[in-house]
Design a protein around this motif. Structure first.
Motif, short mmCIF file in Angstrom:
data_model
loop_
_atom_site.label_atom_id
_atom_site.label_comp_id
_atom_site.label_asym_id
_atom_site.label_seq_id
_atom_site.Cartn_x
_atom_site.Cartn_y
_atom_site.Cartn_z
N UNK A 199 0.75 -1.38 0.12
CA UNK A 199 0.05 0.03 -0.17
C UNK A 199 0.99 1.33 0.00
N UNK A 200 1.89 1.22 0.66
CA UNK A 200 2.92 2.61 1.09
C UNK A 200 3.59 2.63 -0.31
N UNK B 108 3.41 8.46 4.70
CA UNK B 108 3.82 8.37 6.09
C UNK B 108 4.46 9.80 6.35
N UNK B 109 5.08 10.39 5.70
CA UNK B 109 5.74 11.70 5.91
C UNK B 109 4.61 12.74 6.04
N UNK C 238 4.55 -2.44 13.45
CA UNK C 238 4.24 -1.09 12.80
C UNK C 238 5.53 -0.20 12.45
N UNK C 239 6.57 -0.40 13.57
CA UNK C 239 7.61 0.60 13.57
C UNK C 239 8.63 -0.03 12.15
N UNK D 193 8.90 6.42 6.20
CA UNK D 193 8.69 7.80 6.68
C UNK D 193 10.09 8.72 6.94
N UNK D 194 11.21 7.97 6.60
CA UNK D 194 12.54 8.51 6.67
C UNK D 194 13.43 8.08 5.51
N UNK D 195 12.46 7.87 4.26
CA UNK D 195 13.00 7.37 3.07
C UNK D 195 14.46 8.11 2.67
N UNK D 196 14.40 9.38 2.87
CA UNK D 196 15.70 10.26 2.34
C UNK D 196 16.71 9.90 3.24
N UNK D 197 16.45 9.72 4.50
CA UNK D 197 17.73 9.01 5.43
C UNK D 197 18.03 7.86 5.13
#
Length: 197
Positions: A89-90, A97-98, A152-153, A160-164
Motif C-alpha cells: 500500500x505504501x 507516512x511523511x 508497525x515501526x 517515513x525516513x526514506x531520504x535518510x
C-alpha cells in the motif's frame, strides 16, 4: 475516469515527486489534464486536496488491515499478511507516512479524527490472539502492544525516513524500492523467528 479520479491520481504523482511542500496546484492540474480553475473549483487549496487524497487512501487501507486483524488465520500468517499488505500500500502511496508525521505535528486533530471512527484499524482481536498464543506456548511471552509497535515501526520507518535511509545506505530510488519489496517477507520472518517457541 471522472474528473475527481483524475485529480486524485495526478495529486498522488505530484505529491510523490515533490512532497507536500514542493507540490503546486498548477502542476497537479497539468498532470490531471484540466485547468487550474477547475482544480480550485473541486478543491479550494492544496491542503484540502491533500486531506481528500489522504482520506481516500486511508479509507482503502483501514478495511484491509481490519480484515487481517479479525481473520481466522494464525498469528504468524497475520504478521506476514500485514507486512505484505502495508508495504504494498505504501509503495503505491509513498507520500502518506511523511504527511501523517507532518500533520501530527501541525494538525493533530485531522489525523486523530481517523482514529475515532468505526472504520479505524482495531487491533483488539489481534491482541487477544497474541495473549492466547502466549498462554498456549506457541510464542514467547511478550507484551502484545510491544509486538504490534515493533511490527508497525519496522514497516513504517523506512518510508517515513526514506531520504535518510537512501542516504545512509547509498541507495538509488530503484534500489530502495527493491529493498522495500524484499521487506515484505524479511520483516515478517524476522519477527516470527524472534517470538516463536
Amino acid at each position: 475516469m471522472t474528473t475527481e479520479e483524475k485529480i486524485f491520481e495526478a495529486a498522488k504523482i505530484i505529491f510523490h515527486k515533490k512532497g507536500f511542500a514542493g507540490a503546486r496546484m498548477q502542476e497537479i492540474a497539468d498532470e490531471a489534464g484540466i485547468n487550474k480553475a477547475m482544480l480550485h473549483y473541486c478543491f479550494k487549496n492544496k491542503q484540502v486536496l491533500f486531506e481528500a487524497v489522504f482520506k481516500k487512501a486511508f479509507g482503502q487501507l483501514a478495511p484491509q488491515i481490519n480484515q487481517i486483524f479479525t481473520s481466522e488465520k494464525s498469528l504468524f500468517d497475520k504478521i506476514t499478511d500485514f507486512t505484505q499488505n502495508y508495504i504494498s500500500f505504501i509503495i503505491e502511496n509513498p507520500f502518506l507516512p511523511a504527511f501523517i508525521i507532518q500533520e501530527m505535528n501541525s494538525n493533530p486533530e485531522f489525523v486523530m479524527s481517523f482514529m475515532n471512527t468505526d472504520n479505524r484499524p482495531n487491533p483488539t482481536i489481534l491482541i487477544a490472539q497474541i495473549e492466547r498464543e502466549i498462554k498456549a506456548g506457541i510464542i514467547n511471552p511478550i507484551p502484545p502492544k510491544q509486538l504490534l509497535l515493533t511490527i508497525f515501526s519496522l514497516t513504517i520507518f523506512p518510508f517515513a525516513a526514506h531520504m535518510l535511509v537512501k542516504s545512509m545506505l547509498h541507495l538509488s530510488p530503484e534500489e530502495f524500492l527493491q529493498m522495500m519489496e524484499e521487506r515484505k517477507t524479511t520483516i515478517a520472518q524476522q519477527i516470527i523467528n524472534s517470538i516463536k517457541k
